[in-house]
Scaffold this motif. Structure first.
Motif, PDB file in Angstrom:
ATOM      1  N   ALA A 160       0.871  -1.294  -0.026  1.00  0.00           N
ATOM      2  CA  ALA A 160      -0.044   0.150  -0.148  1.00  0.00           C
ATOM      3  C   ALA A 160       0.815   1.312  -0.021  1.00  0.00           C
ATOM      4  CB  ALA A 160      -0.925   0.074   1.172  1.00  0.00           C
ATOM      5  N   LEU A 161       2.140   1.060   0.380  1.00  0.00           N
ATOM      6  CA  LEU A 161       3.091   2.144   0.571  1.00  0.00           C
ATOM      7  C   LEU A 161       2.825   3.182  -0.583  1.00  0.00           C
ATOM      8  CD1 LEU A 161       4.600   3.156   2.868  1.00  0.00           C
ATOM      9  CD2 LEU A 161       6.725   1.605   2.063  1.00  0.00           C
ATOM     10  N   PRO A 162       3.090   2.857  -2.034  1.00  0.00           N
ATOM     11  CA  PRO A 162       2.860   3.859  -3.114  1.00  0.00           C
ATOM     12  C   PRO A 162       1.648   4.601  -3.032  1.00  0.00           C
ATOM     13  CG  PRO A 162       4.045   1.731  -3.733  1.00  0.00           C
ATOM     14  CD  PRO A 162       3.517   1.593  -2.243  1.00  0.00           C
ATOM     15  N   LEU A 163       0.710   4.052  -2.862  1.00  0.00           N
ATOM     16  CA  LEU A 163      -0.538   4.635  -2.890  1.00  0.00           C
ATOM     17  C   LEU A 163      -0.798   5.449  -1.785  1.00  0.00           C
ATOM     18  CD1 LEU A 163      -2.881   1.532  -3.853  1.00  0.00           C
ATOM     19  CD2 LEU A 163      -1.684   3.167  -5.344  1.00  0.00           C
ATOM     20  N   ARG A 164      -0.150   5.265  -0.718  1.00  0.00           N
ATOM     21  CA  ARG A 164      -0.293   6.198   0.572  1.00  0.00           C
ATOM     22  C   ARG A 164       0.394   7.352   0.402  1.00  0.00           C
ATOM     23  NH1 ARG A 164      -1.063   1.446   4.665  1.00  0.00           N
ATOM     24  NH2 ARG A 164      -3.210   1.367   4.756  1.00  0.00           N
ATOM     25  N   ILE A 165       1.771   6.965  -0.255  1.00  0.00           N
ATOM     26  CA  ILE A 165       2.456   8.301  -0.815  1.00  0.00           C
ATOM     27  C   ILE A 165       1.917   9.214  -1.494  1.00  0.00           C
ATOM     28  CG2 ILE A 165       4.560   8.697  -1.914  1.00  0.00           C
ATOM     29  CD1 ILE A 165       5.945   6.463  -0.536  1.00  0.00           C
ATOM     30  N   ALA A 166       1.076   8.799  -2.589  1.00  0.00           N
ATOM     31  CA  ALA A 166       0.421   9.402  -3.454  1.00  0.00           C
ATOM     32  C   ALA A 166      -0.966  10.042  -3.228  1.00  0.00           C
ATOM     33  CB  ALA A 166       0.219   8.620  -4.721  1.00  0.00           C
ATOM     34  N   GLY A 167      -1.099   9.714  -1.769  1.00  0.00           N
ATOM     35  CA  GLY A 167      -2.559  10.151  -1.389  1.00  0.00           C
ATOM     36  C   GLY A 167      -3.935   9.566  -1.684  1.00  0.00           C
ATOM     37  N   THR A 168      -3.621   8.244  -2.146  1.00  0.00           N
ATOM     38  CA  THR A 168      -4.832   7.641  -2.705  1.00  0.00           C
ATOM     39  C   THR A 168      -5.657   7.605  -1.541  1.00  0.00           C
ATOM     40  OG1 THR A 168      -3.480   6.594  -4.390  1.00  0.00           O
ATOM     41  CG2 THR A 168      -5.681   5.548  -4.000  1.00  0.00           C
ATOM     42  N   TYR A 214       3.952   4.841  11.187  1.00  0.00           N
ATOM     43  CA  TYR A 214       5.120   5.495  10.600  1.00  0.00           C
ATOM     44  C   TYR A 214       5.688   4.258   9.483  1.00  0.00           C
ATOM     45  CZ  TYR A 214       5.570   8.557  14.554  1.00  0.00           C
ATOM     46  OH  TYR A 214       5.172   9.085  15.430  1.00  0.00           O
ATOM     47  N   ASP A 215       6.123   4.803   8.208  1.00  0.00           N
ATOM     48  CA  ASP A 215       6.618   4.020   7.240  1.00  0.00           C
ATOM     49  C   ASP A 215       8.328   3.512   7.389  1.00  0.00           C
ATOM     50  OD1 ASP A 215       4.519   4.627   5.888  1.00  0.00           O
ATOM     51  OD2 ASP A 215       5.020   6.122   4.620  1.00  0.00           O
ATOM     52  N   ILE A 216       8.530   4.229   8.540  1.00  0.00           N
ATOM     53  CA  ILE A 216      10.114   4.152   9.047  1.00  0.00           C
ATOM     54  C   ILE A 216      10.122   3.504  10.415  1.00  0.00           C
ATOM     55  CG2 ILE A 216      12.334   5.295   9.522  1.00  0.00           C
ATOM     56  CD1 ILE A 216      11.268   7.675   7.401  1.00  0.00           C
ATOM     57  N   ALA A 217      10.750   2.483  10.294  1.00  0.00           N
ATOM     58  CA  ALA A 217      10.790   1.826  11.895  1.00  0.00           C
ATOM     59  C   ALA A 217      11.579   2.506  12.946  1.00  0.00           C
ATOM     60  CB  ALA A 217      11.447   0.495  11.688  1.00  0.00           C
ATOM     61  N   ARG A 255      18.522   5.296   6.979  1.00  0.00           N
ATOM     62  CA  ARG A 255      18.936   5.648   5.608  1.00  0.00           C
ATOM     63  C   ARG A 255      18.219   4.921   4.488  1.00  0.00           C
ATOM     64  NH1 ARG A 255      22.252   9.789   3.863  1.00  0.00           N
ATOM     65  NH2 ARG A 255      22.450   9.789   1.747  1.00  0.00           N
ATOM     66  N   GLN A 256      18.530   3.550   4.290  1.00  0.00           N
ATOM     67  CA  GLN A 256      18.056   2.785   3.439  1.00  0.00           C
ATOM     68  C   GLN A 256      16.246   2.805   3.401  1.00  0.00           C
ATOM     69  OE1 GLN A 256      18.335  -1.505   3.546  1.00  0.00           O
ATOM     70  NE2 GLN A 256      19.156  -1.544   1.444  1.00  0.00           N
ATOM     71  N   GLU A 257      15.802   2.865   4.336  1.00  0.00           N
ATOM     72  CA  GLU A 257      14.212   3.012   4.364  1.00  0.00           C
ATOM     73  C   GLU A 257      14.045   4.339   3.684  1.00  0.00           C
ATOM     74  OE1 GLU A 257      12.404   1.806   8.481  1.00  0.00           O
ATOM     75  OE2 GLU A 257      14.631   1.468   8.740  1.00  0.00           O
ATOM     76  N   VAL A 258      14.697   5.421   4.127  1.00  0.00           N
ATOM     77  CA  VAL A 258      14.292   6.867   3.625  1.00  0.00           C
ATOM     78  C   VAL A 258      14.514   6.578   2.088  1.00  0.00           C
ATOM     79  CG1 VAL A 258      15.270   9.125   3.667  1.00  0.00           C
ATOM     80  CG2 VAL A 258      14.613   7.914   5.714  1.00  0.00           C
ATOM     81  N   THR A 278      14.643   4.205   0.024  1.00  0.00           N
ATOM     82  CA  THR A 278      13.532   3.404  -0.665  1.00  0.00           C
ATOM     83  C   THR A 278      12.135   4.129  -0.610  1.00  0.00           C
ATOM     84  OG1 THR A 278      14.240   1.279   0.344  1.00  0.00           O
ATOM     85  CG2 THR A 278      12.203   1.410  -0.332  1.00  0.00           C
ATOM     86  N   LEU A 279      11.550   4.981   0.196  1.00  0.00           N
ATOM     87  CA  LEU A 279      10.644   5.833   0.312  1.00  0.00           C
ATOM     88  C   LEU A 279      10.699   6.813  -0.789  1.00  0.00           C
ATOM     89  CD1 LEU A 279       9.849   6.408   4.082  1.00  0.00           C
ATOM     90  CD2 LEU A 279       8.420   5.287   2.315  1.00  0.00           C
ATOM     91  N   HIS A 280      12.043   7.390  -0.794  1.00  0.00           N
ATOM     92  CA  HIS A 280      12.583   8.282  -1.829  1.00  0.00           C
ATOM     93  C   HIS A 280      12.088   7.900  -3.276  1.00  0.00           C
ATOM     94  CE1 HIS A 280      14.827  11.963  -3.129  1.00  0.00           C
ATOM     95  NE2 HIS A 280      15.472  11.042  -4.082  1.00  0.00           N
ATOM     96  N   LEU A 281      12.723   6.685  -3.430  1.00  0.00           N
ATOM     97  CA  LEU A 281      12.735   6.010  -4.889  1.00  0.00           C
ATOM     98  C   LEU A 281      11.278   5.631  -5.069  1.00  0.00           C
ATOM     99  CD1 LEU A 281      15.873   3.914  -4.757  1.00  0.00           C
ATOM    100  CD2 LEU A 281      15.693   6.129  -5.949  1.00  0.00           C
TER     101      LEU A 281
END
Lengths: 228, 293
Positions: free
Chosen positions: A103-111, B13-16, B194-197, B199-202
């Protein structure tokens, strides 16, 4: 219009030697390519340029019709959301469930959350993980983690899908199943680039290759054969 | 799960953040800092209250000291009450009152052996000309010692200013230390995750999306620390108030704070903590994020 164009692209890290030299190629929308070559040839570096994880030292990279050198930092995230990436080491968030990872990409996109619940549930079921939605990645097998990583890469319906050695850490049957999944996505219009060492997989699926040797592209794909 | 529920209940949180650097480090650091800053603020308020008490008791009055055996002169001075426009009252202190004032310094036995001076307590009206009153008293009793308490007041004011300056400097240093510590903790957390960040960035997270996670996490820790710090300070301050109350001392007056001062004391460390957490985390993360492509 081409989806991806590399023109005389070079890459070096800091003051080290040049990893990629004068790489030029074009990917048409809806194409499927294998990126092959020996270890150290620069495959991962090329993928980094493709998924905007790295900027080229020289040359021009054009994605979705936009020169990446002219795109502002603020506009980069929107472009990255059009690219799905399956990392070699999966890069799953171990504190999140399989569902929340996908779900992460969708949550990031604000879906909207209702849409997330529906789409993620359907996709995880489709990849055969319907009964493991709430499992943490560490409790899943390598093949299952690979499918979660693939599901996360495709949930946002990307225009370009990049997979780095998606069959590297899994058994033959699971590898073939993953490739069929990527093939299926390609048939739905997604442009796919798969980096692999696996000659058998390349032989079996018979897609054109981008072959890197010593940082140089040896085999330029046909610009017309893979058009959608 | 709606966004509203996510925000106000269990924020995921998306980051642990629960892994790596102790998740409670920022709480402990900020709690300690807030405790010291709030305590310094409380001391400053208390000092203002005490100084005001002392000042009020010393200003607007004169003490006239006459040589022993001058009752007629003392009566003339006390007659200024009702005659002099700047004098509201003038009273000759009884011998027992004078003995009571000297006893703490000389001892009960010793006081009995002295011939005591005659003291006249002169109270002035608001806005009175102290110089004029002193001149008029001097005209009645040229040999009298007239104490307008200026020296004592000056000492009290100087001591209060020095203590307040010291407390302010200490608060500033603690505040600076808090900012540096929080920034350091945020940077350490960034390095660990950093790696989680990345990944989120990418996968398309904006800098603001990632910074928000760090901000929220830091803010939550600081807020909890600030509440604990303020509660500890309030406990210490109330205990100190109770001690001064039981002392029943005339030298050390009871500490009294206005409701507004209490509100400032309880709210400002929390507000400052939240502001510092927000700005520090944002700046630290933004700087680190700039290192990503």
């Amino acid at each position: 219009m081409a989806l991806v164009t590399f023109s005389n692209v070079g890459l070096r890290y800091s003051t080290g030697p040049e990893i990629l030299h004068d790489v030029s190629f074009t990917l048409q929308p809806g194409s499927f390519h294998f990126l092959t070559g020996p270890s150290g040839a620069g495959k991962t570096s090329l993928l980094k340029l493709l998924h905007l994880g790295q900027k080229p030292t020289r040359g021009i990279v054009t994605l979705f019709g936009q020169d990446m050198a002219r795109v502002s930092r603020r506009d980069m995230p929107a472009l990255r959301r059009q690219i799905g990436v399956v990392f070699q080491d999966f890069r799953l968030m171990n504190h999140l469930s399989a569902f929340d990872n996908v779900a992460l990409p969708l949550r990031i996109a604000g879906t909207d959350e209702a849409v997330i619940q529906k789409n993620v549930g359907e996709l995880l079921t489709w990849v055969g993980l319907g009964d493991k939605m709430h499992a943490r990645p560490v409790t899943l097998s390598g093949g299952e983690q690979q499918r979660v990583a693939t599901a996360r890469a495709v949930i946002g319906r990307p225009r370009l899908l990049i997979a780095d050695e998606p069959t590297g850490n899994i058994d033959r049957d699971t590898a073939i199943r993953i490739l069929h999944l990527l093939d299926e996505l390609n048939r739905h219009g997604t442009t796919v680039v798969v980096a692999t060492h696996d000659e058998a997989i390349v032989e079996r699926f018979r897609h054109p290759q981008l072959r890197l040797e010593g940082g140089t592209l040896k085999e330029e794909p046909s610009l017309t054969a893979q058009a959608a | 799960m709606t966004k509203k529920k996510r925000l106000f209940s269990a924020y995921k949180y998306d980051i642990a953040f629960s892994e790596g650097v102790s998740p409670h480090l920022v709480t402990w650091v900020s709690g300690l800092m807030v405790f010291f800053i709030a305590l310094a603020l409380a001391v400053s308020f208390a000092l203002t209250s005490v100084t005001k008490n002392w000042t009020q008791s010393l200003t607007g009055s004169l003490t006239v000291e006459l040589a022993p055996g001058a009752p007629a002169v003392a009566e003339k001075i006390s007659a200024l009450e009702g005659q002099h426009p700047d004098v509201s009252s003038a009273r000759v202190l009884a011998a027992t009152e004078v003995q009571g004032l000297l006893a703490p310094w000389l001892g009960d036995a010793a006081v009995g052996g002295f011939s005591l001076p005659v003291l006249v307590d002169v109270q002035l009206i608001d806005g009175a000309s102290v110089a004029r009153v002193k001149r008029d008293i001097a005209a009645i009793a040229p040999m009298a010692v007239i104490d307008d308490h200026a020296e004592a007041l000056s000492s009290v004011t100087t001591v209060a200013q020095v203590v307040r300056g010291f407390v302010s400097t200490l608060s500033g240093a603690v505040l600076l230390l808090a900012i540096v510590s929080i920034a350091g903790i945020v940077r350490a957390k960034f390095a660990i995750h950093r790696q989680e960040v990345e990944t989120l960035h990418l996968i398309g997270a904006s800098d603001e999306y990632i910074a928000r996670q760090f901000r929220h996490h830091t803010l939550r820790g600081v807020l909890l620390g600030a509440v604990l710090g303020v509660a500890a300070m309030a406990g210490v301050f109330i205990a100190a108030g109770m001690v001064t109350h039981t002392l029943n001392s005339t030298i050390w007056p009871q500490i009294q704070m206005l409701p507004l001062q209490w509100i400032v004391l309880l709210v400002s460390p929390l507000a400052a903590g939240c502001f510092i957490a927000h700005v520090t985390a944002q700046r630290a993360v933004t700087r680190e994020l700039e290192s990503l492509a």
